[in-house]
Design a protein around this motif. Structure first.
Motif, PDB file in Angstrom:
ATOM      1  N   ARG A   1      19.359  -4.194  46.430  1.00 58.38           N
ATOM      2  CA  ARG A   1      19.338  -3.445  45.120  1.00 58.38           C
ATOM      3  C   ARG A   1      18.490  -2.186  45.524  1.00 58.38           C
ATOM      4  O   ARG A   1      18.644  -0.984  44.618  1.00 58.38           O
ATOM      5  CB  ARG A   1      18.331  -4.197  44.315  1.00 58.38           C
ATOM      6  CG  ARG A   1      18.909  -5.341  43.473  1.00 58.38           C
ATOM      7  CD  ARG A   1      18.021  -6.065  42.432  1.00 58.38           C
ATOM      8  NE  ARG A   1      18.792  -7.186  41.888  1.00 58.38           N
ATOM      9  CZ  ARG A   1      18.588  -8.329  42.270  1.00 58.38           C
ATOM     10  NH1 ARG A   1      17.572  -8.715  43.328  1.00 58.38           N
ATOM     11  NH2 ARG A   1      19.145  -9.389  41.699  1.00 58.38           N
ATOM     12  N   ALA A   2      17.998  -1.943  46.604  1.00 56.17           N
ATOM     13  CA  ALA A   2      17.496  -0.835  47.213  1.00 56.17           C
ATOM     14  C   ALA A   2      18.382   0.214  47.751  1.00 56.17           C
ATOM     15  O   ALA A   2      18.036   1.541  47.930  1.00 56.17           O
ATOM     16  CB  ALA A   2      16.077  -0.953  48.221  1.00 56.17           C
TER      17      ALA A   2
ATOM     18  N   THR B   1      18.332  -9.452  52.075  1.00 60.58           N
ATOM     19  CA  THR B   1      17.944  -9.998  50.775  1.00 60.58           C
ATOM     20  C   THR B   1      18.671  -9.228  49.802  1.00 60.58           C
ATOM     21  O   THR B   1      19.134  -8.356  49.900  1.00 60.58           O
ATOM     22  CB  THR B   1      16.270  -9.923  50.608  1.00 60.58           C
ATOM     23  OG1 THR B   1      15.907  -8.912  50.187  1.00 60.58           O
ATOM     24  CG2 THR B   1      15.750 -10.893  51.797  1.00 60.58           C
ATOM     25  N   GLU B   2      18.718  -9.984  48.445  1.00 60.34           N
ATOM     26  CA  GLU B   2      19.177  -9.336  47.342  1.00 60.34           C
ATOM     27  C   GLU B   2      18.215  -8.107  46.956  1.00 60.34           C
ATOM     28  O   GLU B   2      18.736  -6.911  46.325  1.00 60.34           O
ATOM     29  CB  GLU B   2      19.233 -10.121  46.231  1.00 60.34           C
ATOM     30  CG  GLU B   2      20.270 -11.216  46.247  1.00 60.34           C
ATOM     31  CD  GLU B   2      20.606 -12.392  45.311  1.00 60.34           C
ATOM     32  OE1 GLU B   2      20.132 -11.981  44.220  1.00 60.34           O
ATOM     33  OE2 GLU B   2      21.088 -13.476  45.407  1.00 60.34           O
ATOM     34  N   ALA B   3      17.012  -8.453  47.293  1.00 57.36           N
ATOM     35  CA  ALA B   3      16.213  -7.141  46.885  1.00 57.36           C
ATOM     36  C   ALA B   3      16.219  -5.919  47.836  1.00 57.36           C
ATOM     37  O   ALA B   3      16.438  -4.691  47.391  1.00 57.36           O
ATOM     38  CB  ALA B   3      14.544  -7.542  46.967  1.00 57.36           C
ATOM     39  N   HIS B   4      16.809  -6.040  49.068  1.00 54.49           N
ATOM     40  CA  HIS B   4      17.389  -5.090  50.005  1.00 54.49           C
ATOM     41  C   HIS B   4      18.564  -4.194  49.416  1.00 54.49           C
ATOM     42  O   HIS B   4      18.645  -3.023  49.400  1.00 54.49           O
ATOM     43  CB  HIS B   4      17.678  -5.566  51.481  1.00 54.49           C
ATOM     44  CG  HIS B   4      16.248  -6.024  52.132  1.00 54.49           C
ATOM     45  ND1 HIS B   4      16.307  -6.777  53.253  1.00 54.49           N
ATOM     46  CD2 HIS B   4      15.153  -5.739  51.994  1.00 54.49           C
ATOM     47  CE1 HIS B   4      15.386  -7.091  53.770  1.00 54.49           C
ATOM     48  NE2 HIS B   4      14.497  -6.305  52.971  1.00 54.49           N
TER      49      HIS B   4
END
Length: 212
Positions: free
Chosen positions: A118-119, A113-116
């Motif tokens: 960003r992390a 995911t895009e959240a992954h």
């Protein structure tokens, strides 16, 4: 990305698909066809079994320049002094993995995911495997496919090189490279094919053509 790593064509070995030829022989043929990275992914094996297979792979690939990455087994990766370790979102965290393997081994992380994305900390992680781009039977529990559009968005956000994975073959090279990925990671496009070397050559040629 670190020197000596060609991310264009990345083979993830599957013990079931490779059964007729064998994982070591499949890896040899794939590297002869131009694949630069071999990942040993064997979810049901023990650490001792992964180490034994890893040693066989290292012996077979000696002198080729191909890199050996171990999937989700830090102890096996350290015991083998492997070139790299790859961990998924459900596996050991990237920071803990880096602490165990030290600064020299390349660390890859799956991002779904895009959240992954960003992390991802570029001080810890060297590359990501982005996907699955498409659905694939080689990993039945995979996350929701992101498609080429999703891949492009993730690559644009990512602070490290991204290799696309999930249902990919040579025919997807133009779209994947166009989305900004550094290369394609494949399983069934090479594992289980009648001639893994020919399949690897087709993949490598497709990536080169996509970059031309």
């Amino acid at each position: 990305m670190r020197a000596g790593w060609d991310l264009s064509a990345y083979l993830v070995l599957d013990p079931v698909l490779c059964a007729s030829v064998g994982m070591v022989a499949t890896a040899q043929k794939a590297v002869a066809g131009g694949v630069g990275i071999i990942q040993l992914r064997h979810k049901t094996a023990s650490t001792a079994e992964r180490i034994a297979t890893g040693r066989a792979l290292q012996a077979a690939l000696a002198g080729t320049g191909a890199k050996l990455v171990i999937n989700d087994d830090m102890e096996a990766a350290v015991a083998l002094a492997a070139d790299g370790l790859h961990v998924g979102q459900g596996d050991t965290g990237a920071a803990a993995a880096r602490a165990r393997i030290g600064p020299d081994m390349v660390l890859g992380v799956s991002v779904e995911t895009e959240a992954h994305v960003r992390a991802v900390d570029p001080a810890v992680v060297d590359l990501v495997g982005a996907g699955p781009v498409f659905g694939t039977p080689t990993k039945p529990d995979h996350a929701r496919p992101i498609g080429i559009g999703g891949l492009a968005r993730m690559v644009a956000l990512c602070p490290v090189p991204a290799v696309a994975i999930g249902g990919l073959s040579a025919r997807h090279a133009t779209a994947v490279i166009g989305a900004g990925a550094a290369g394609l990671a494949v399983v069934s496009a090479i594992c289980g094919q009648p001639d893994p070397e020919v399949a690897a050559r087709e993949l490598v040629a497709a990536v080169r053509e996509a970059r031309a």
